[in-house]
Design a protein around this motif. Structure first.
Motif, mmCIF file in Angstrom:
data_model
loop_
_atom_site.group_PDB
_atom_site.id
_atom_site.type_symbol
_atom_site.label_atom_id
_atom_site.label_comp_id
_atom_site.label_asym_id
_atom_site.label_seq_id
_atom_site.Cartn_x
_atom_site.Cartn_y
_atom_site.Cartn_z
ATOM 1 N N GLN A 443 48.960 31.240 43.734
ATOM 2 C CA GLN A 443 48.645 31.756 42.404
ATOM 3 C C GLN A 443 49.908 31.879 41.552
ATOM 4 O OE1 GLN A 443 45.728 31.912 41.213
ATOM 5 N NE2 GLN A 443 44.629 31.570 43.144
ATOM 6 N N TRP A 444 51.040 32.177 42.175
ATOM 7 C CA TRP A 444 52.301 32.245 41.428
ATOM 8 C C TRP A 444 52.660 30.880 40.854
ATOM 9 C CZ3 TRP A 444 57.307 30.172 42.274
ATOM 10 C CH2 TRP A 444 58.320 30.745 41.517
ATOM 11 N N LEU A 445 52.428 29.831 41.660
ATOM 12 C CA LEU A 445 52.705 28.470 41.195
ATOM 13 C C LEU A 445 51.687 28.006 40.154
ATOM 14 C CD1 LEU A 445 53.608 26.898 44.652
ATOM 15 C CD2 LEU A 445 55.188 27.210 42.727
ATOM 16 N N ARG A 446 50.464 28.486 40.263
ATOM 17 C CA ARG A 446 49.420 28.121 39.292
ATOM 18 C C ARG A 446 49.616 28.826 37.958
ATOM 19 N NH1 ARG A 446 44.193 29.496 39.968
ATOM 20 N NH2 ARG A 446 43.479 27.716 38.731
ATOM 21 N N HIS A 447 50.209 30.014 37.977
ATOM 22 C CA HIS A 447 50.407 30.807 36.752
ATOM 23 C C HIS A 447 51.886 31.109 36.561
ATOM 24 C CE1 HIS A 447 46.049 31.491 36.546
ATOM 25 N NE2 HIS A 447 46.104 31.747 37.846
ATOM 26 N N LEU A 487 56.094 22.672 47.274
ATOM 27 C CA LEU A 487 55.218 23.744 47.758
ATOM 28 C C LEU A 487 53.826 23.642 47.136
ATOM 29 C CD1 LEU A 487 57.709 26.759 47.669
ATOM 30 C CD2 LEU A 487 56.679 25.768 49.722
ATOM 31 N N LEU A 488 53.786 23.327 45.833
ATOM 32 C CA LEU A 488 52.483 23.203 45.169
ATOM 33 C C LEU A 488 51.688 22.049 45.781
ATOM 34 C CD1 LEU A 488 50.567 24.211 43.007
ATOM 35 C CD2 LEU A 488 51.712 22.714 41.345
ATOM 36 N N ALA A 489 52.356 20.941 46.068
ATOM 37 C CA ALA A 489 51.661 19.801 46.693
ATOM 38 C C ALA A 489 51.133 20.180 48.060
ATOM 39 C CB ALA A 489 52.620 18.613 46.801
ATOM 40 N N GLN A 490 51.922 20.939 48.833
ATOM 41 C CA GLN A 490 51.475 21.375 50.154
ATOM 42 C C GLN A 490 50.282 22.325 50.068
ATOM 43 O OE1 GLN A 490 55.398 22.862 51.482
ATOM 44 N NE2 GLN A 490 55.192 21.460 53.237
ATOM 45 N N LEU A 491 50.365 23.286 49.137
ATOM 46 C CA LEU A 491 49.285 24.274 49.009
ATOM 47 C C LEU A 491 48.001 23.638 48.492
ATOM 48 C CD1 LEU A 491 51.390 27.255 47.640
ATOM 49 C CD2 LEU A 491 50.217 27.141 49.844
ATOM 50 N N VAL A 492 48.131 22.666 47.591
ATOM 51 C CA VAL A 492 46.942 21.936 47.117
ATOM 52 C C VAL A 492 46.280 21.219 48.292
ATOM 53 C CG1 VAL A 492 46.212 19.912 45.784
ATOM 54 C CG2 VAL A 492 47.605 21.677 44.702
ATOM 55 N N THR A 493 47.110 20.647 49.173
ATOM 56 C CA THR A 493 46.568 19.956 50.346
ATOM 57 C C THR A 493 45.789 20.938 51.237
ATOM 58 O OG1 THR A 493 48.405 18.399 50.316
ATOM 59 C CG2 THR A 493 47.162 18.599 52.387
ATOM 60 N N LEU A 494 46.365 22.123 51.449
ATOM 61 C CA LEU A 494 45.691 23.120 52.284
ATOM 62 C C LEU A 494 44.418 23.650 51.648
ATOM 63 C CD1 LEU A 494 48.774 25.200 53.526
ATOM 64 C CD2 LEU A 494 47.373 23.615 54.871
#
Length: 497
Positions: A443-447, A487-494
């Motif tokens: 959420q920190w990366l999204r906002h 990190l955002l690419a990894q979290l999107v994958t998860l």
């Protein structure tokens, strides 16, 4: 074929009344809904429904435009207006009044059922005494001397006799809605009526109820042990054994008719499904199949509906209900096929807004491909399939979506699917974080730069959010922009894979 007056007679006075007859009556062949702001193509034999008529001028314009059609259906006050009737006389077209309380969507379904029954009568020359279910209902009503409905095993009304003015509000609602209303079903179910139907009772008597519902005499319609439906007569009170036996004796005749009708409908549905599959697969005969299905050259969408169920009987009921709802949405029989638990429908793009509203109230997931030319329907199907797969994940928070509306979610889903196989999420410090830390970081990366919005998404206090991020910052270098992107690419994958 059936004339306008024949249609009025079969539908009955609870919904229709003929107010002006054409000098040369035509046979009715189809039902056309007059759409607002659009000039429909009207053919000889069409029944034109003035759904969008807002006043005298609209009614007169519609009648003049519909010259050559079998008739125009209007509600009051237009149906009784002198100028409207004069225009009908000049255009040599019949005018039928639709009762004010009648719903147009229900009327479309009922009119098509009447026309289907008339077509069945023509194609089935061996049925002389009972040419169609409506005449059969009249014959049964004469035997029991009471108004009758013939219903299928799902309490949908297939036909009804005349003299329904001698009934009660529950019967009127049943006929107008083409099925027994849920509250009425609940009352009969609480009295054990459907339990008795399933047990094979020959005749069931239901006394009058306190809410004003009149007594019913019910006969199950069976063939080879299978419950095909039932007949319901509204009676004045207790019925003699002789009359009850005579009513029950009509059951086998009705059963034969229902079996014949079901076989014909099943054959037509299978043929239609084969044509739809040919269109969706893009086979060499796709354009011919589209023409046979009545699909014109305007843009169409493929709609994919998740109709899967562990209970086969329940799944069939869901599919039939969806079929009816789609018919109400597009104003005609949709081109439908069932493949591996998914119900596919090919519908005109111009009807998608209304159909979307009809389908939005149900439980099944509904996904629509983008509008395309007929030759590109396989592409629209693949888009509908991908959108449906996305809806099944629950990540977009809706049960109905069009392909072009969820493009950003589809991008993330595709990226996640491609990255998962390469083990992207296993690299770096991500594996050492707790699940709540992963949600917080996501959420920190999204906002970016908006901790209040990020904490609101997590439903935690902003101070709690800041504390968590401080701890994460001790493990991960969040000042490096490349690290944040990775990190955002990894979290999107998860999250999305």
């Amino acid at each position: 074929m059936v004339t306008v007056q024949g249609v009025v007679d079969r539908v009955g006075p609870t919904m229709l009344r003929a107010v002006h007859a054409a000098a040369a009556p035509q046979s009715v062949t189809d039902v056309v809904i007059a759409e607002p702001g659009r000039r429909n193509v009207i053919a000889a034999g069409d029944l034109v429904l003035g759904v969008a008529v807002g006043g005298r001028k609209d009614a007169v314009d519609l009648i003049r435009h519909s010259r050559g059609a079998a008739g125009v259906l209007l509600k009051q006050p237009q149906a009784g207006d002198k100028e409207v009737l004069n225009a009908a006389k000049e255009a040599e077209i019949a005018i039928v009044e639709v009762r004010q309380e009648a719903a147009w969507a229900q009327l479309v379904w009922l009119l098509r059922a009447v026309l289907d029954a008339a077509a069945d009568d023509e194609s089935d020359g061996d049925v002389e005494q009972f040419g169609d279910l409506f005449r059969l209902a009249d014959a049964v009503a004469a035997v029991i001397d009471a108004p009758v409905t013939i219903e299928d095993a799902n309490s949908r009304v297939l036909a009804y006799s005349s003299r329904q003015d001698r009934t009660d509000p529950a019967r009127v609602s049943t006929i107008m809605g083409r099925r027994v209303p849920d509250d009425v079903l609940a009352r009969f179910r609480s009295r054990g009526v459907f339990r008795q139907l399933s047990k094979g009772r020959s005749v069931i008597f239901v006394p009058a109820q306190r809410d004003g519902t009149l007594p019913r005499l019910i006969v199950p319609i069976r063939m080879g042990g299978e419950l095909l439906g039932s007949m319901w007569a509204v009676v004045d009170g207790e019925v003699s054994d002789e009359r009850s036996a005579a009513f029950a004796d009509t059951g086998p005749v009705v059963a034969l008719h229902l079996l014949r009708r079901r076989a014909r409908v099943d054959a037509e549905r299978m043929r239609s499904a084969e044509l739809v599959r040919a269109v969706l697969s893009g086979s060499t005969g796709g354009r011919t199949a589209a023409a046979e299905l009545g699909l014109d050259e305007q843009p169409h969408r493929v709609i994919a509906i998740d109709a899967a169920s562990e209970d086969a009987a329940d799944a069939e009921g869901v599919r039939l209900a969806l079929w009816e709802r789609m018919t109400r949405g597009v104003g005609r029989r949709p081109a439908v096929a069932d493949l591996h638990g998914v119900l596919y429908a090919v519908v005109p793009d111009k009807g998608w807004t209304q159909l979307r509203e009809v389908l939005s109230t149900g439980e099944p997931l509904v996904a629509a491909g983008a509008p395309v030319a007929l030759t590109d329907l396989p592409l629209s199907r693949s888009q509908a399939d991908e959108t449906l797969a996305l809806l099944r994940t629950g990540l977009v928070g809706t049960r109905l979506a069009g392909y072009e509306e969820v493009w950003s979610s589809l991008v993330l889903h595709r990226v996640a699917a491609a990255s998962k196989a390469s083990g992207v999420a296993e690299l770096g410090p991500l594996a050492g974080l707790k699940e709540m830390d992963l949600d917080t970081l996501y959420q920190w990366l999204r906002h970016p730069g908006d901790p209040r919005e990020a904490s609101r998404a997590l439903r935690i206090h902003p101070n709690t959010f800041r504390y968590r991020m401080k701890k994460i910052g001790e493990v991960v270098d969040l000042d490096d922009p490349d690290v944040r992107l990775a990190l955002l690419a990894q979290l999107v994958t998860l999250k999305w894979a």
